[in-house]
Write a protein that holds these residues in place. Structure first.
Motif, short mmCIF file in Angstrom:
data_model
loop_
_atom_site.label_atom_id
_atom_site.label_comp_id
_atom_site.label_asym_id
_atom_site.label_seq_id
_atom_site.Cartn_x
_atom_site.Cartn_y
_atom_site.Cartn_z
N UNK A 28 0.85 -1.19 0.00
CA UNK A 28 0.00 0.00 0.00
C UNK A 28 0.89 1.24 0.00
N UNK A 29 0.63 2.14 -0.92
CA UNK A 29 1.36 3.40 -1.00
C UNK A 29 0.54 4.39 -1.78
N UNK A 30 0.90 5.65 -1.68
CA UNK A 30 0.20 6.70 -2.42
C UNK A 30 0.85 6.81 -3.79
N UNK A 31 0.31 6.09 -4.75
CA UNK A 31 0.92 5.93 -6.06
C UNK A 31 1.20 7.20 -6.82
N UNK A 32 0.30 8.15 -6.78
CA UNK A 32 0.54 9.36 -7.57
C UNK A 32 1.62 10.23 -6.96
N UNK A 33 1.95 9.97 -5.69
CA UNK A 33 2.99 10.75 -5.01
C UNK A 33 4.26 9.94 -4.79
N UNK A 34 4.34 8.75 -5.34
CA UNK A 34 5.52 7.91 -5.14
C UNK A 34 6.03 7.42 -6.48
N UNK A 35 7.32 7.67 -6.74
CA UNK A 35 7.91 7.17 -7.97
C UNK A 35 7.93 5.65 -7.87
N UNK A 36 7.33 4.98 -8.84
CA UNK A 36 7.27 3.53 -8.78
C UNK A 36 7.10 2.94 -10.17
N UNK A 47 -2.92 -10.35 -12.67
CA UNK A 47 -2.61 -9.45 -11.55
C UNK A 47 -3.88 -8.74 -11.13
N UNK A 48 -4.13 -8.70 -9.84
CA UNK A 48 -5.29 -7.99 -9.32
C UNK A 48 -4.82 -6.67 -8.75
N UNK A 49 -5.46 -5.60 -9.14
CA UNK A 49 -5.13 -4.26 -8.67
C UNK A 49 -6.34 -3.71 -7.93
N UNK A 50 -6.14 -3.30 -6.70
CA UNK A 50 -7.21 -2.73 -5.90
C UNK A 50 -6.84 -1.29 -5.59
N UNK A 51 -7.77 -0.38 -5.81
CA UNK A 51 -7.54 1.03 -5.53
C UNK A 51 -8.48 1.45 -4.42
N UNK A 52 -7.91 1.91 -3.33
CA UNK A 52 -8.69 2.43 -2.22
C UNK A 52 -8.69 3.94 -2.34
N UNK A 53 -9.87 4.52 -2.46
CA UNK A 53 -9.95 5.97 -2.64
C UNK A 53 -11.18 6.51 -1.93
N UNK A 63 -12.98 12.18 -12.41
CA UNK A 63 -12.89 12.74 -13.75
C UNK A 63 -13.24 11.66 -14.76
N UNK A 64 -13.52 12.05 -16.00
CA UNK A 64 -13.81 11.07 -17.05
C UNK A 64 -12.64 10.11 -17.23
N UNK A 65 -11.43 10.64 -17.17
CA UNK A 65 -10.24 9.80 -17.33
C UNK A 65 -10.16 8.76 -16.20
N UNK A 66 -10.42 9.17 -14.98
CA UNK A 66 -10.37 8.23 -13.85
C UNK A 66 -11.48 7.20 -13.97
N UNK A 67 -12.67 7.60 -14.39
CA UNK A 67 -13.77 6.63 -14.56
C UNK A 67 -13.43 5.59 -15.61
N UNK A 68 -12.79 6.02 -16.70
CA UNK A 68 -12.39 5.06 -17.73
C UNK A 68 -11.32 4.10 -17.17
N UNK A 69 -10.40 4.63 -16.38
CA UNK A 69 -9.35 3.78 -15.80
C UNK A 69 -9.95 2.78 -14.83
N UNK A 70 -10.82 3.21 -13.92
CA UNK A 70 -11.35 2.34 -12.89
C UNK A 70 -12.46 1.42 -13.38
#
Length: 74
Positions: A28-36, A47-53, A63-70
């Motif tokens: 668990x990490x803050x992805x948009x604020x961590x170089x990874x 691979x299973x990706x879970x986003x907690x927001x 945003x529309x971009x985030x809705x398309x991603x999620x």
């Protein structure tokens, strides 16, 4: 945000840290604020990706971009 530190890593002037996580690890990490980066999926296991927001502001929407991603749709 550590813009200077990221620039140093990208320029090769600073070593990055590497996390050793085995198969099935929960990270668990803050992805948009961590170089990874994440290695590509290899083999037959998905691979299973879970986003907690959450949003603390009432009426806030993705945003529309985030809705398309999620969700893959608007």
């Amino acid at each position: 945000m550590n813009h200077d530190g990221v620039a140093e890593v990208l320029a090769g002037n600073r070593e990055s840290k590497t996390l050793q996580a085995g198969a099935g690890a929960l990270v668990m990490f803050r992805g948009r604020n961590a170089m990874h980066r994440v290695p590509p999926v290899v083999g037959d296991i998905t691979r299973m990706l879970v986003v907690l927001a959450y949003n603390s502001t009432p009426g806030m929407a993705l945003s529309e971009s985030a809705r398309m991603t999620f969700y893959g749709r608007l």
